[in-house]
Design a protein around this motif. Structure first.
Motif, PDB file in Angstrom:
ATOM      1  N   ALA A   1      13.568 -31.730 -27.850  1.00  0.00           N
ATOM      2  CA  ALA A   1      12.081 -31.440 -27.097  1.00  0.00           C
ATOM      3  C   ALA A   1      11.452 -32.690 -26.806  1.00  0.00           C
ATOM      4  CB  ALA A   1      11.346 -30.531 -27.856  1.00  0.00           C
TER       5      ALA A   1
ATOM      6  N   SER B   1       9.126 -22.721 -29.789  1.00  0.00           N
ATOM      7  CA  SER B   1       9.834 -23.572 -28.917  1.00  0.00           C
ATOM      8  C   SER B   1      11.349 -23.067 -28.490  1.00  0.00           C
ATOM      9  CB  SER B   1      10.010 -25.138 -29.260  1.00  0.00           C
ATOM     10  OG  SER B   1      10.730 -25.683 -28.639  1.00  0.00           O
TER      11      SER B   1
ATOM     12  N   GLY C   1      11.682 -26.260 -21.211  1.00  0.00           N
ATOM     13  CA  GLY C   1      11.579 -25.321 -22.213  1.00  0.00           C
ATOM     14  C   GLY C   1      10.726 -23.890 -22.164  1.00  0.00           C
TER      15      GLY C   1
ATOM     16  N   GLU D   1       8.500 -29.221 -23.279  1.00  0.00           N
ATOM     17  CA  GLU D   1       8.591 -27.731 -22.957  1.00  0.00           C
ATOM     18  C   GLU D   1       8.233 -27.528 -21.625  1.00  0.00           C
ATOM     19  OE1 GLU D   1       9.467 -25.477 -25.171  1.00  0.00           O
ATOM     20  OE2 GLU D   1       9.361 -26.777 -26.815  1.00  0.00           O
TER      21      GLU D   1
END
Length: 321
Positions: free
Chosen positions: A307, A300, A125, A121
């Protein structure tokens, strides 16, 4: 082209996902296999090697691979071991990084699976540009990765941030893997939501529900979701109860580290607003005024399968040549 690629591996309680990743975060090829069908780690490694050998051949061979990064339950960044993972069949201490290095002849680094998701992330992300955030993974179990002041928090022994195992209901539901009563994971994981559904059905025989069309062993988070979107009152109450437990826990996490955002990741988030709305409501209700309406609660932005693979691959890029 030499060593311009890495392998990212995400080991979950049910499935293991893996892929070959370039420096820009493109997953060139990937695959998956069942984790829980292997009682011994040796059989797991044999199957994993077979899958990955084919992928590595597709991208030009071993000379193009810099190393392997792994996210795994109870993975210790410092030792490279999986240590006493409650959701895996392999018990005790498993020296996974060492075993993978021996199997593939490649340098390997390992961390907690939720830490790997947090790295994913951070780099690719919803947390891009953030220095303070928490990732909560809602899958077979509940994991967490905590980033504070731009650094992933490992603690002195490599195990900081096991937020899924905090006690949220003292004396509550037994977690069969840990023996603890009332942990967050026992309620807010996909497994926990299923147990809540069965408890509600058993404790309220007079209550009508679409879930009564299923045998107990057929009920899972997907079935509950499908009932909820049809307006089933009991299924909606299951999400409200789960959101109450998870939201209160998130409030505690906020008051501990004051993150800019909490990012929810994993299969349970497929329920969308059915889970997000009660989580947000109960988080805000349990926060002190100085923390209210400050923390972003996000899903997310990465595909669930990507991820943790990307986060694990980021570990491999950090290895010294």
């Amino acid at each position: 082209m030499s060593q311009q690629l890495v392998v990212g591996i995400d080991i979950g309680g049910t499935n293991t996902k893996f892929g070959i990743v370039d420096r820009r975060g493109n997953i060139l090829c990937d695959g998956r296999m069942l984790t829980n069908q292997h009682e011994e780690v040796t059989g797991f490694l044999e199957e994993l090697h077979g899958h990955l050998a084919l992928l590595i051949e597709q991208v030009g061979g071993m000379e193009n691979i810099k190393g392997i990064g792994v996210g795994a339950p109870n993975g210790n960044f410092y030792t490279g071991n999986i240590e006493y993972a409650p959701n895996l069949r392999w018990k005790g201490i498993v020296p996974l990084a060492k075993l993978l290095e021996e199997k593939f002849g490649l340098p390997t680094v390992l961390t907690n699976d939720a830490n790997a998701a947090a790295l994913g992330e951070l780099i690719y992300g919803a947390a891009r540009g953030m220095k303070d955030f928490i990732v909560i993974t809602l899958g077979t179990g509940v994991g967490s990765g905590i980033v504070a002041n731009g650094q992933l928090i490992y603690g002195h022994d490599g195990f900081a941030g096991e937020l899924g195992h905090i006690i949220v209901i003292p004396g509550g539901r037994l977690h069969p893997g840990t023996g603890a009563h009332g942990s967050l994971e026992a309620y807010a994981s996909a497994t926990g939501v299923t147990k809540t559904a069965i408890e509600f059905l058993n404790n309220r025989p007079e209550c009508k529900s679409l879930l009564r069309n299923y045998k107990p062993e057929e009920i899972n988070s997907k079935v509950i979701y499908e009932a909820a979107i049809k307006g089933d009152a009991l299924a909606l109450e299951i999400y409200e109860f789960t959101g109450q437990v998870l939201g209160a826990a998130l409030a505690n996490f906020v008051m501990f580290s004051s993150p800019e955002a909490i990012i929810l990741f994993g299969g349970l988030t497929n329920a969308g607003d059915l889970i997000m709305d009660p989580v947000r409501k109960h988080m805000e209700e349990n926060l002190l005024p100085i923390f209210q309406n400050k923390v972003k609660l996000l899903f997310s932005e990465l595909k669930e399968s990507d991820a943790a693979i990307l986060g694990a691959s980021a570990l491999a890029w950090e290895m010294k040549d």
